[in-house]
Each structure stands twice: as structure tokens, then as C-alpha cells.
Design a protein around this motif. Structure first.
Motif, PDB file in Angstrom:
ATOM      1  N   ASP A  30     -13.010  19.678  19.354  1.00  0.00           N
ATOM      2  CA  ASP A  30     -12.971  18.401  20.071  1.00  0.00           C
ATOM      3  C   ASP A  30     -12.136  18.458  21.338  1.00  0.00           C
ATOM      4  O   ASP A  30     -12.429  17.754  22.308  1.00  0.00           O
ATOM      5  CB  ASP A  30     -12.407  17.309  19.154  1.00  0.00           C
ATOM      6  CG  ASP A  30     -13.326  17.022  17.981  1.00  0.00           C
ATOM      7  OD1 ASP A  30     -14.367  16.372  18.186  1.00  0.00           O
ATOM      8  OD2 ASP A  30     -13.004  17.466  16.859  1.00  0.00           O
ATOM      9  N   VAL A 225      -3.802  14.763  24.049  1.00  0.00           N
ATOM     10  CA  VAL A 225      -4.375  14.692  22.703  1.00  0.00           C
ATOM     11  C   VAL A 225      -4.723  13.252  22.336  1.00  0.00           C
ATOM     12  O   VAL A 225      -5.816  12.963  21.821  1.00  0.00           O
ATOM     13  CB  VAL A 225      -3.403  15.305  21.674  1.00  0.00           C
ATOM     14  CG1 VAL A 225      -3.825  14.944  20.252  1.00  0.00           C
ATOM     15  CG2 VAL A 225      -3.358  16.820  21.828  1.00  0.00           C
ATOM     16  N   SER A 229      -8.875  12.509  22.401  1.00  0.00           N
ATOM     17  CA  SER A 229      -9.355  12.848  21.063  1.00  0.00           C
ATOM     18  C   SER A 229      -8.985  11.728  20.104  1.00  0.00           C
ATOM     19  O   SER A 229      -8.179  10.857  20.429  1.00  0.00           O
ATOM     20  CB  SER A 229      -8.772  14.184  20.580  1.00  0.00           C
ATOM     21  OG  SER A 229      -7.388  14.058  20.259  1.00  0.00           O
ATOM     22  N   GLU A 231      -8.048  10.672  15.805  1.00  0.00           N
ATOM     23  CA  GLU A 231      -7.453  11.214  14.590  1.00  0.00           C
ATOM     24  C   GLU A 231      -8.507  11.994  13.805  1.00  0.00           C
ATOM     25  O   GLU A 231      -9.682  11.640  13.789  1.00  0.00           O
ATOM     26  CB  GLU A 231      -6.859  10.101  13.729  1.00  0.00           C
ATOM     27  CG  GLU A 231      -5.630   9.452  14.351  1.00  0.00           C
ATOM     28  CD  GLU A 231      -4.892   8.542  13.386  1.00  0.00           C
ATOM     29  OE1 GLU A 231      -5.276   8.490  12.198  1.00  0.00           O
ATOM     30  OE2 GLU A 231      -3.914   7.889  13.812  1.00  0.00           O
ATOM     31  N   GLN A 232      -8.076  13.074  13.181  1.00  0.00           N
ATOM     32  CA  GLN A 232      -8.913  14.000  12.404  1.00  0.00           C
ATOM     33  C   GLN A 232      -9.735  14.942  13.275  1.00  0.00           C
ATOM     34  O   GLN A 232     -10.430  15.825  12.745  1.00  0.00           O
ATOM     35  CB  GLN A 232      -9.860  13.253  11.435  1.00  0.00           C
ATOM     36  CG  GLN A 232      -9.196  12.180  10.593  1.00  0.00           C
ATOM     37  CD  GLN A 232      -7.966  12.666   9.859  1.00  0.00           C
ATOM     38  OE1 GLN A 232      -7.927  13.769   9.356  1.00  0.00           O
ATOM     39  NE2 GLN A 232      -6.942  11.807   9.793  1.00  0.00           N
ATOM     40  N   ASP A 233      -9.695  14.806  14.586  1.00  0.00           N
ATOM     41  CA  ASP A 233     -10.394  15.740  15.469  1.00  0.00           C
ATOM     42  C   ASP A 233      -9.723  17.114  15.432  1.00  0.00           C
ATOM     43  O   ASP A 233      -8.545  17.241  15.073  1.00  0.00           O
ATOM     44  CB  ASP A 233     -10.392  15.227  16.906  1.00  0.00           C
ATOM     45  CG  ASP A 233     -11.480  14.195  17.165  1.00  0.00           C
ATOM     46  OD1 ASP A 233     -12.285  13.944  16.247  1.00  0.00           O
ATOM     47  OD2 ASP A 233     -11.527  13.636  18.275  1.00  0.00           O
ATOM     48  N   CYS A 249      -0.222  17.953  16.933  1.00  0.00           N
ATOM     49  CA  CYS A 249      -1.366  17.595  16.088  1.00  0.00           C
ATOM     50  C   CYS A 249      -0.914  17.048  14.742  1.00  0.00           C
ATOM     51  O   CYS A 249      -1.487  16.083  14.220  1.00  0.00           O
ATOM     52  CB  CYS A 249      -2.267  18.810  15.890  1.00  0.00           C
ATOM     53  SG  CYS A 249      -3.240  19.249  17.341  1.00  0.00           S
ATOM     54  N   ARG A 254      -4.094  14.944  13.961  1.00  0.00           N
ATOM     55  CA  ARG A 254      -5.229  15.772  14.372  1.00  0.00           C
ATOM     56  C   ARG A 254      -5.190  17.084  13.599  1.00  0.00           C
ATOM     57  O   ARG A 254      -4.128  17.506  13.137  1.00  0.00           O
ATOM     58  CB  ARG A 254      -5.177  16.085  15.871  1.00  0.00           C
ATOM     59  CG  ARG A 254      -5.885  15.084  16.777  1.00  0.00           C
ATOM     60  CD  ARG A 254      -5.169  13.805  16.898  1.00  0.00           C
ATOM     61  NE  ARG A 254      -5.737  12.933  17.934  1.00  0.00           N
ATOM     62  CZ  ARG A 254      -5.335  11.686  18.133  1.00  0.00           C
ATOM     63  NH1 ARG A 254      -4.366  11.162  17.394  1.00  0.00           N
ATOM     64  NH2 ARG A 254      -5.891  10.946  19.080  1.00  0.00           N
ATOM     65  N   TYR A 256      -5.761  21.272  13.687  1.00  0.00           N
ATOM     66  CA  TYR A 256      -5.438  22.229  14.746  1.00  0.00           C
ATOM     67  C   TYR A 256      -5.904  23.625  14.373  1.00  0.00           C
ATOM     68  O   TYR A 256      -6.009  23.994  13.201  1.00  0.00           O
ATOM     69  CB  TYR A 256      -3.931  22.250  15.026  1.00  0.00           C
ATOM     70  CG  TYR A 256      -3.078  22.610  13.831  1.00  0.00           C
ATOM     71  CD1 TYR A 256      -2.791  23.935  13.515  1.00  0.00           C
ATOM     72  CD2 TYR A 256      -2.556  21.612  13.015  1.00  0.00           C
ATOM     73  CE1 TYR A 256      -2.026  24.267  12.416  1.00  0.00           C
ATOM     74  CE2 TYR A 256      -1.789  21.931  11.910  1.00  0.00           C
ATOM     75  CZ  TYR A 256      -1.521  23.246  11.614  1.00  0.00           C
ATOM     76  OH  TYR A 256      -0.769  23.571  10.512  1.00  0.00           O
TER      77      TYR A 256
END
Length: 285
Positions: A30, A225, A229, A231-233, A249, A254, A256
């Protein structure tokens, strides 16, 4: 969660980016935020790439980044040319042109990271107080993931006083206005940030990242970030260094994937992320 190739997300890989990236599936990342080794700098850390070889070396990596980046994704590159014999080297400018003209990225924006400069009395120039961050995408910028208020600031009173000025409509260059018309600013509580980012690079004897020779601040990574992007990307740093991208992250929920070729820095990254995870667990419970 595991990628199709068996590479786990939330993973730190010790290896060369040129090799590891080839194992990552198409359209699976992402966001990319990275700061590669600069040409012929910090040779004791990474050996150093010659200026006249730098573009060809990085182009092989960029081709893979373009392949694995999602159509909605963004690639951020932090790099600034050093000086040779009193003038700035041109290899970074050659690289940016190559990423656009040869690799085929969209060149979206150049951000200015303003930081605390080191004292100095250089001849012919002042202290170095900024670095650029270049933004690339594989799709038209109108179609990428973008959270314009993720790092927003409260609207200032002066802005509210100017709210009555005329709104001229969408720009004629093809980009779209995503912020409400100027006359509607009275209804706003927050305003979007600019492309100038003021973040000091804080590192001292009490921070673990001091053990790496080239670091950037958490707040710098956090800006991109959060803004590009969700969350969870999955966020990738293919020159992970001290692991700051991974730490951010964890902080921002996120996933990583970090690539670092030196085992001692992989160990440093694991230590920093473990510490952040434990700190976050204490906060939650």
C-alpha cells in the motif's frame, strides 16, 4: 497474515532489496517509505554506490517497487544530493528524471522536510536545514489513497477572517479540489497541512536509533503513513536502517515489511519494535 510467497507481513528480512523485492507479489504493497544509502556516503555502513552507477543501481529496485505497489499506493523517497568540490552533485536529479521517464512512475510532489541543522561555517553556503521527500505513484494522483485531514491542524482565526474570498473552482491543470470552497471554511475545524514538514530529527544517547549512522524522525514517517494509507495497510521500507518505519507502523496500526542487509541493524530494528509493542500493550491494558 502471510503473502503468497510465504513472506510474512509484520516481518523484518535480512537481505538485499534487489533480491527480496522480486519475491513479493504484484500489487501487494500500500505504501513505500524509504531513504536509500546516498552515493559514496557512509561507506563504513553500506559500502557506498558510485555516483555514475547510482541511477542504474536504483532503477532495478524501482522497477520492482512499481510492480508490487498497489494502484492506490504511494512511494516516498527521501534523498538529497551531497556536495563535491563545492557544488551539489546531480545524481539525485538524474534519478528523479529516470523514475519518471524510464520507470514510468507518476511524479506527484516534492515535499520539503525542515529539520534542525548541525552548526557549521561552510564557505559559500549556509547550514543544511532541509531534505526533500519525493512522491511517486503508479496511478494518476486523482486515484490514490489520500487522507488529507489525517495530520491536519485546527483552523486559525486569521483563516476564518479570510473565508469570504471568492472560490475560483477546480484548477485548470486536471487536478481536483478535495477541500471545500473557501466560503465554506467557516464550517471547518481543521485545515490541511502544506508540503513543508517541520520535524526535528531527535536522536541522543538515550535513543536506540543512535546506533545507526543515518536516521530520520518518527514524525516524518508518520506524516506520510497517516496521510496516504489506512489502518491495516502494508507499508514497506526496503532500506530499513534503524527501523523507524516499522516503529511508526506499530504506533499507527499498519502492517510492515522491512528489508535491511546488515544483520546488526536487523537486530536493532527487532529491539526497537519489541520495545514499542510492549509499550503499546501497557497503554492498552
Amino acid at each position: 497474515m502471510t503473502l503468497k510467497t510465504g513472506i510474512e507481513m509484520g516481518k523484518i528480512i535480512c537481505g538485499y532489496s534487489e533480491q527480496v523485492l522480486k519475491k513479493i507479489p504484484d500489487n501487494s504493497v500500500d505504501l513505500v517509505f524509504t531513504s536509500p544509502p546516498y552515493a559514496e556516503r557512509r561507506k563504513n555502513t553500506y559500502g557506498g554506490i558510485k555516483e555514475d552507477e547510482y541511477v542504474d543501481w536504483f532503477k532495478t529496485i524501482a522497477i520492482e517497487l512499481k510492480r508490487i505497489l498497489k494502484p492506490t499506493g504511494s512511494f516516498f523517497l527521501n534523498i538529497k544530493p551531497h556536495t563535491n568540490n563545492g557544488e551539489r552533485s546531480l545524481y539525485v536529479f538524474d534519478l528523479i528524471l529516470s523514475l519518471k521517464r524510464e520507470v514510468g512512475f507518476f511524479f506527484v510532489e516534492e515535499y520539503c522536510w525542515v529539520k534542525n541543522p548541525f552548526p557549521g561555517g561552510l564557505k559559500g553556503r549556509f547550514k543544511n536545514a532541509f531534505e526533500p521527500v519525493y512522491h511517486f505513484t503508479v496511478s494518476h494522483p486523482n486515484n490514490i489513497k489520500f487522507n488529507p485531514l489525517a495530520c491536519a491542524a485546527p483552523v486559525k482565526e486569521d483563516s476564518l477572517k479570510r473565508a469570504g474570498r471568492k472560490h475560483c473552482g477546480d484548477p485548470k491543470n486536471g487536478s481536483k479540489m478535495t477541500q471545500p470552497a473557501a466560503h465554506n471554511i467557516r464550517n471547518l475545524k481543521y485545515v490541511r497541512p502544506s508540503n513543508v514538514i517541520h520535524v526535528n530529527n531527535v536522536s541522543n544517547q538515550y535513543t536506540a536509533k543512535q546506533y545507526h549512522s543515518a536516521t530520520f524522525p518518527e514524525k516524518l514517517v508518520e506524516f506520510f503513513v497517516k496521510s496516504f494509507s489506512d489502518e491495516q495497510d502494508l507499508v514497506l521500507d526496503c532500506f530499513a536502517g534503524s527501523g523507524t518505519t516499522g516503529v511508526v507502523c506499530v504506533d499507527t496500526n499498519r502492517d510492515y515489511l522491512l528489508i535491511e542487509k546488515e544483520q546488526k541493524y536487523v537486530d536493532l530494528i527487532k529491539s526497537r519494535i519489541d520495545k514499542k509493542l510492549k509499550s503499546k500493550e501497557k497503554t492498552i491494558f
